[in-house]
Design a protein around this motif. Structure first.
Motif, PDB file in Angstrom:
ATOM      1  N   PHE A 192       0.738  -1.202  -0.093  1.00 41.31           N
ATOM      2  CA  PHE A 192      -0.035   0.038  -0.009  1.00 41.31           C
ATOM      3  C   PHE A 192       0.829   1.496   0.051  1.00 41.31           C
ATOM      4  O   PHE A 192       0.610   2.195  -0.568  1.00 41.31           O
ATOM      5  CB  PHE A 192      -0.871   0.005   1.282  1.00 41.31           C
ATOM      6  CG  PHE A 192      -2.014  -0.810   1.164  1.00 41.31           C
ATOM      7  CD1 PHE A 192      -3.046  -0.802   0.237  1.00 41.31           C
ATOM      8  CD2 PHE A 192      -1.956  -2.023   1.773  1.00 41.31           C
ATOM      9  CE1 PHE A 192      -4.277  -1.782  -0.124  1.00 41.31           C
ATOM     10  CE2 PHE A 192      -3.118  -3.095   1.505  1.00 41.31           C
ATOM     11  CZ  PHE A 192      -4.115  -2.816   0.622  1.00 41.31           C
ATOM     12  N   CYS A 193       1.823   1.276   0.591  1.00 41.93           N
ATOM     13  CA  CYS A 193       2.970   2.543   0.571  1.00 41.93           C
ATOM     14  C   CYS A 193       3.490   2.524  -0.803  1.00 41.93           C
ATOM     15  O   CYS A 193       3.479   3.680  -1.431  1.00 41.93           O
ATOM     16  CB  CYS A 193       4.085   2.143   1.443  1.00 41.93           C
ATOM     17  SG  CYS A 193       3.815   2.519   3.493  1.00 41.93           S
ATOM     18  N   LEU A 194       3.916   1.539  -1.440  1.00 43.92           N
ATOM     19  CA  LEU A 194       4.129   1.478  -2.917  1.00 43.92           C
ATOM     20  C   LEU A 194       2.908   2.221  -3.791  1.00 43.92           C
ATOM     21  O   LEU A 194       3.512   2.826  -4.886  1.00 43.92           O
ATOM     22  CB  LEU A 194       4.759   0.282  -3.331  1.00 43.92           C
ATOM     23  CG  LEU A 194       5.940  -0.148  -2.763  1.00 43.92           C
ATOM     24  CD1 LEU A 194       6.331  -1.602  -3.257  1.00 43.92           C
ATOM     25  CD2 LEU A 194       7.386   0.921  -3.216  1.00 43.92           C
ATOM     26  N   LEU A 195       1.831   1.651  -3.548  1.00 45.95           N
ATOM     27  CA  LEU A 195       0.448   2.165  -4.454  1.00 45.95           C
ATOM     28  C   LEU A 195       0.287   3.632  -3.892  1.00 45.95           C
ATOM     29  O   LEU A 195       0.380   4.528  -5.180  1.00 45.95           O
ATOM     30  CB  LEU A 195      -0.429   1.535  -3.857  1.00 45.95           C
ATOM     31  CG  LEU A 195      -0.966   0.048  -4.607  1.00 45.95           C
ATOM     32  CD1 LEU A 195      -2.201  -0.361  -3.852  1.00 45.95           C
ATOM     33  CD2 LEU A 195      -1.227   0.528  -6.089  1.00 45.95           C
ATOM     34  N   GLY A 196       0.830   3.948  -2.915  1.00 44.06           N
ATOM     35  CA  GLY A 196       0.599   5.517  -2.521  1.00 44.06           C
ATOM     36  C   GLY A 196       1.571   6.244  -3.316  1.00 44.06           C
ATOM     37  O   GLY A 196       1.140   7.447  -3.768  1.00 44.06           O
ATOM     38  N   GLN A 197       2.755   5.822  -3.346  1.00 46.80           N
ATOM     39  CA  GLN A 197       3.713   6.507  -4.040  1.00 46.80           C
ATOM     40  C   GLN A 197       3.553   6.520  -5.541  1.00 46.80           C
ATOM     41  O   GLN A 197       3.701   7.753  -6.107  1.00 46.80           O
ATOM     42  CB  GLN A 197       5.141   5.893  -3.752  1.00 46.80           C
ATOM     43  CG  GLN A 197       5.789   6.098  -2.322  1.00 46.80           C
ATOM     44  CD  GLN A 197       7.058   5.325  -2.071  1.00 46.80           C
ATOM     45  OE1 GLN A 197       7.255   4.430  -2.985  1.00 46.80           O
ATOM     46  NE2 GLN A 197       7.398   5.484  -0.953  1.00 46.80           N
ATOM     47  N   CYS A 198       3.016   5.387  -6.155  1.00 44.97           N
ATOM     48  CA  CYS A 198       2.451   5.553  -7.651  1.00 44.97           C
ATOM     49  C   CYS A 198       1.544   6.362  -7.795  1.00 44.97           C
ATOM     50  O   CYS A 198       1.666   7.141  -8.645  1.00 44.97           O
ATOM     51  CB  CYS A 198       2.330   3.953  -7.839  1.00 44.97           C
ATOM     52  SG  CYS A 198       3.679   2.799  -7.999  1.00 44.97           S
ATOM     53  N   TYR A 199       0.476   6.532  -7.128  1.00 48.64           N
ATOM     54  CA  TYR A 199      -0.662   7.334  -7.391  1.00 48.64           C
ATOM     55  C   TYR A 199      -0.128   8.769  -6.952  1.00 48.64           C
ATOM     56  O   TYR A 199      -0.528   9.825  -7.723  1.00 48.64           O
ATOM     57  CB  TYR A 199      -1.628   6.976  -6.205  1.00 48.64           C
ATOM     58  CG  TYR A 199      -2.428   5.732  -6.543  1.00 48.64           C
ATOM     59  CD1 TYR A 199      -2.816   5.554  -7.866  1.00 48.64           C
ATOM     60  CD2 TYR A 199      -2.675   4.984  -5.551  1.00 48.64           C
ATOM     61  CE1 TYR A 199      -3.613   4.577  -8.294  1.00 48.64           C
ATOM     62  CE2 TYR A 199      -3.573   3.903  -6.056  1.00 48.64           C
ATOM     63  CZ  TYR A 199      -3.908   3.814  -7.347  1.00 48.64           C
ATOM     64  OH  TYR A 199      -4.758   2.489  -7.575  1.00 48.64           O
TER      65      TYR A 199
END
Length: 219
Positions: A171-178
């Motif tokens: 979810f941290c990586l998803l947040g960074q991508c978004y």
């Protein structure tokens, strides 16, 4: 010799020929099975030893010792891959050892191999999800601008496979991508989800702080 006798002799010869052919094929199949079983057993031994070495490499604070263990883990992983190239485990182990040694491009190639047919068929959903998260992490570390969409695809699939219960890293990586794509609401939701999975996640808190600092003031 009567026709009936000739027919009976012919049938007997045909039966014997079939028997010997089947016996030979069975023997060859058994030999192949034994060879494959032996190779699989050896590959498993190399994989287990490599996993133990990787654990030591990660838990050792001394950099020289850590690198030495990682190199030995890589060596065991390569032996396992050579013996069992369709097993995704050794490919993933190789990728993790390479990443620890700083060879991210090679690590990414190994994860690509693990997540490609026919290897990927042997991975359980959870294992596949974890491999996808690691691959996304490597993609972003190597070239964020070029690979952000590809990383996002991996992370979405990982979350789907985990039925929404992926770990905080995903979810941290998803947040960074978004965040990099300018999708602030989706980024905030992902960082907040990461905190529900791990309340001590520094990356999630930093992500939320960035979003708050960069937020435009209300009219």
């Amino acid at each position: 010799m009567s026709p009936d006798v000739v027919l009976q002799v012919s049938l007997l010869i045909l039966t014997l020929a079939m028997f010997f052919a089947i016996h030979k094929l069975s023997k060859q199949a058994l030999t192949k099975l034994r060879t494959n079983s032996r190779a699989t057993l050896q590959a498993t031994r190399h994989f287990v030893l490599g996993s133990q070495l990787l654990t030591r490499a990660r838990s050792t604070a001394h950099k020289t010792q850590s690198q030495s263990h990682a190199k030995n883990a890589l060596n065991e992983a390569e032996k396992a891959v050579s013996l069992s190239p369709r097993d995704p485990g050794p490919h993933i182990l190789k990728a993790l050892a390479l990443d620890l040694l700083g060879h991210r491009t090679s690590a990414l190639r190994s994860l690509d191999a693990a997540l490609s047919p026919p290897c990927v068929k042997s991975l359980a959903e959870r294992e596949r999800g974890e491999a996808l998260v690691k691959r996304a992490e490597l993609k972003l570390a190597l070239n964020r601008r070029r690979r952000v969409d590809s990383a996002l695809e991996d992370l979405d699939e990982a979350v789907r496979l985990s039925r929404g219960e992926a770990d905080a890293t995903a979810f941290c990586l998803l947040g960074q991508c978004y965040e990099w794509k300018g999708m602030r609401d989706e980024a905030r939701e992902s960082f907040e989800r990461a905190l529900t999975m791990d309340s001590g996640s520094l990356l999630a808190r930093q992500g939320l702080d960035r979003l708050r600092l960069n937020q435009s003031p209300s009219p």
